[in-house]
Scaffold this motif. Structure first.
Motif, mmCIF file in Angstrom:
data_model
loop_
_atom_site.group_PDB
_atom_site.id
_atom_site.type_symbol
_atom_site.label_atom_id
_atom_site.label_comp_id
_atom_site.label_asym_id
_atom_site.label_seq_id
_atom_site.Cartn_x
_atom_site.Cartn_y
_atom_site.Cartn_z
ATOM 1 N N GLY A 1 0.749 -1.208 -0.026
ATOM 2 C CA GLY A 1 -0.122 0.056 0.045
ATOM 3 C C GLY A 1 0.745 1.421 -0.117
ATOM 4 O O GLY A 1 0.488 2.389 0.687
ATOM 5 N N ASN A 2 1.833 1.148 -0.847
ATOM 6 C CA ASN A 2 2.844 2.500 -0.847
ATOM 7 C C ASN A 2 2.612 3.123 -2.130
ATOM 8 O O ASN A 2 2.668 2.495 -3.177
ATOM 9 N N GLY A 3 2.732 4.606 -2.323
ATOM 10 C CA GLY A 3 2.797 5.253 -3.538
ATOM 11 C C GLY A 3 1.464 5.146 -4.215
ATOM 12 O O GLY A 3 1.963 5.119 -5.485
ATOM 13 N N ASN A 4 0.531 5.326 -3.624
ATOM 14 C CA ASN A 4 -0.734 5.275 -4.647
ATOM 15 C C ASN A 4 -1.461 6.705 -4.521
ATOM 16 O O ASN A 4 -1.265 7.708 -3.223
ATOM 17 N N ASN B 1 6.930 9.343 -4.449
ATOM 18 C CA ASN B 1 6.265 9.225 -3.104
ATOM 19 C C ASN B 1 5.922 7.724 -2.916
ATOM 20 O O ASN B 1 5.820 6.710 -3.672
ATOM 21 N N GLY B 2 6.605 7.276 -1.694
ATOM 22 C CA GLY B 2 6.275 6.032 -1.195
ATOM 23 C C GLY B 2 7.160 5.002 -1.784
ATOM 24 O O GLY B 2 6.843 3.709 -2.022
ATOM 25 N N GLY C 1 3.577 7.034 1.869
ATOM 26 C CA GLY C 1 3.549 7.933 0.692
ATOM 27 C C GLY C 1 2.249 7.794 -0.005
ATOM 28 O O GLY C 1 2.526 7.598 -1.580
ATOM 29 N N ASN C 2 1.239 7.722 0.361
ATOM 30 C CA ASN C 2 0.011 7.764 -0.393
ATOM 31 C C ASN C 2 -0.643 9.070 -0.354
ATOM 32 O O ASN C 2 -0.563 9.962 0.604
ATOM 33 N N TYR C 3 -1.528 9.279 -1.266
ATOM 34 C CA TYR C 3 -2.407 10.627 -1.251
ATOM 35 C C TYR C 3 -1.359 12.086 -1.035
ATOM 36 O O TYR C 3 -2.171 12.727 -0.522
ATOM 37 N N ASN C 4 -0.434 12.103 -1.858
ATOM 38 C CA ASN C 4 0.298 13.252 -1.695
ATOM 39 C C ASN C 4 0.240 14.277 -2.694
ATOM 40 O O ASN C 4 0.286 13.731 -3.937
ATOM 41 N N LEU C 5 -0.015 15.391 -2.505
ATOM 42 C CA LEU C 5 0.244 16.494 -3.580
ATOM 43 C C LEU C 5 1.708 16.723 -4.107
ATOM 44 O O LEU C 5 1.804 17.195 -5.208
ATOM 45 N N GLY C 6 2.665 16.749 -3.011
ATOM 46 C CA GLY C 6 3.989 16.968 -3.161
ATOM 47 C C GLY C 6 4.863 15.928 -3.533
ATOM 48 O O GLY C 6 4.258 14.751 -3.984
ATOM 49 N N GLY D 1 4.141 9.779 5.870
ATOM 50 C CA GLY D 1 4.187 10.439 4.740
ATOM 51 C C GLY D 1 3.101 10.386 3.843
ATOM 52 O O GLY D 1 3.250 10.076 2.764
ATOM 53 N N ASN D 2 1.747 10.312 4.288
ATOM 54 C CA ASN D 2 0.524 10.439 3.702
ATOM 55 C C ASN D 2 -0.145 11.514 3.855
ATOM 56 O O ASN D 2 -0.225 12.268 4.775
ATOM 57 N N GLY D 3 -0.891 11.913 2.564
ATOM 58 C CA GLY D 3 -1.752 12.919 2.945
ATOM 59 C C GLY D 3 -1.168 14.179 3.076
ATOM 60 O O GLY D 3 -1.791 15.066 3.543
#
Length: 433
Positions: A43-46, A53-54, A71-76, A97-99
């Motif tokens: 569940g990483n990088g989605n 990310n992730g 690393g999920n649901y990131n804008l950056g 590192g999510n959201g």
């Protein structure tokens, strides 16, 4: 060589191979490799708008469920990387590192630990840096939004203003800028966007037709009469307008809207050069039909009519905290539109709809004097253009509202009062993407 050192050497070699091969957008790579146990690196990088990310989570662990959901649901960019590696135990480096709207959040947690549940839950839901709107009641706030999406900024029965957002990379986070403005007036539709070939300039379309300024001209005037009523839309497009630069001014019987571009090259407080973006300033010349407006900025008109004493009272339904954050009647995603124009289908838009309530209180000429002002963007220098209107309306009350009133929004703010609000906003909780 110790086992942990050998594992790290193997990991670095694997990363080198992946870098050489290329990994697409770079999200969710090098997870769940060479583990002893099960359920590692999942569940990483989605669902990220950014890149890288992730990555590098859940590799070379002894145990179960290491380096998951990072690393999920990131804008950056570069959020939730390098968590849960080379651990002995279970549940290390998870949910990091999510959201985030920013970059480099929640990285390198839960690495090299002996034991359970190390380095979990770090660097989630961080970051600010979005279009700064100022409503009719005179308060400024950031609106998070999502890049590549459209939002209902302001609407009444015959008008609607919408915007499209894009990603902006700043010194310690990512945010959003406005890259397009839609203006719907009766049967006419105007789109003002940053040019795809030269983002420091803008393109203008009217009812699907591209408008052009002659090479030897600085200005274009265009008047469009409405076919069904005795009304008209005037468009004035200037390549170089004093204090604002390239500007498009739209005017109807109800409002005047000015849209201008801030060229690339401005520098934020961390020294990062910013891309080009749009700003807008809306001036109401008269009261909207039945005194009803909707949208991110439009709904602040009701707060203006209620008066500063009501808006400042925590016990009043229209109270808003003066904390530089968005306090709308609805959640941010409910203002989202399918495009610049919804043709009256959007649940929160008043465009083309009948009056909500015939009994709603109407303004009287003795209580209201127009124009009123509102708007949005990120350009601090443009505040000079709005200062007089803002100061005049800062103490507005239901007993004496003077028009015009204005609302606006700007970006990299250097005044101490607003800067303090920005800092407070960064340290407080806010809705994620």
């Amino acid at each position: 060589m110790k086992v942990s050192q050998a594992l790290i050497v193997l990991y670095l070699a694997a990363v080198a191979v992946n870098i050489a091969a290329g990994q697409g957008s770079g999200n969710g790579n090098d997870n769940a490799q060479y583990n002893v146990g099960s359920g590692n690196g999942n569940g990483n990088g989605n669902a990220n708008a950014g890149n890288y990310n992730g990555n590098g989570n859940g590799a070379y662990n002894i145990g179960n469920q290491n380096g998951n959901t990072n690393g999920n649901y990131n804008l950056g960019n570069l959020n939730g990387n390098g968590n849960g590696r080379a651990n002995t135990g279970s549940g290390n480096g998870n949910v990091n590192g999510n959201g985030n709207a920013g970059s480099n959040n929640g990285n390198n947690n839960g690495i090299g630990n002996v034991g359970d549940n190390n380095g979990n839950g770090n660097g989630n839901a961080n970051g600010v840096g979005d279009p700064i709107f100022t409503g009719f009641a005179g308060r400024s706030f950031e609106f998070l939004g999502q890049p590549e999406h459209y939002y209902n900024v302001m609407s009444e029965r015959n008008h609607q203003i919408s915007t499209k957002l894009k990603v902006g990379v700043m010194w310690d986070h990512n945010g959003t800028y406005m890259e397009g403005i839609g203006f719907h007036y009766r049967s006419h539709k105007v789109v003002i966007e940053l040019s795809a070939t030269n983002p420091d300039t803008i393109t203008v379309t009217l009812d699907g037709k591209v408008l052009n300024i002659a090479d030897n001209q600085n200005e274009l005037d265009h008047i469009v009469e409405s076919a069904d009523v005795n009304a008209e839309l005037t468009i004035n497009w200037q390549k170089h307008r004093t204090d604002l630069g390239e500007t498009v001014e739209l005017q109807t019987e109800l409002m005047r809207v000015m849209v201008w571009v801030t060229p690339a090259g401005t520098v934020d407080e961390g020294g990062v050069m910013q891309p080009s973006y749009l700003n807008f300033d809306t001036t109401l010349l008269a009261a909207p039909l039945n005194n009803e407006m909707s949208g991110i900025v439009g709904e602040t008109y009701e707060r203006l009519l209620a008066g500063a004493d009501k808006v400042s009272d925590p016990a009043h339904p229209l109270y808003i905290a003066d904390d530089f954050q968005f306090h709308g009647k609805y959640e941010e995603e409910q203002y989202m539109m399918a495009g610049y124009f919804d043709d009256g289908s959007h649940a929160l838009s008043l465009l083309g709809k009948k009056m909500i309530s015939a009994s709603r209180r109407l303004l009287t000429a003795t209580k209201v004097a127009f124009p009123l002002r509102a708007g949005g963007g990120r350009e601090n220098s443009a505040r000079r253009h709005l200062a007089e209107g803002m100061l005049a309306n800062s103490a507005a009350s239901s007993a004496a509202v003077k028009f015009p009133i204005h609302a606006s929004g700007y970006g990299v703010v250097k005044t101490s009062v607003v800067a303090d609000k920005v800092k407070a906003a960064r340290s407080s909780s806010r809705r994620g993407l």
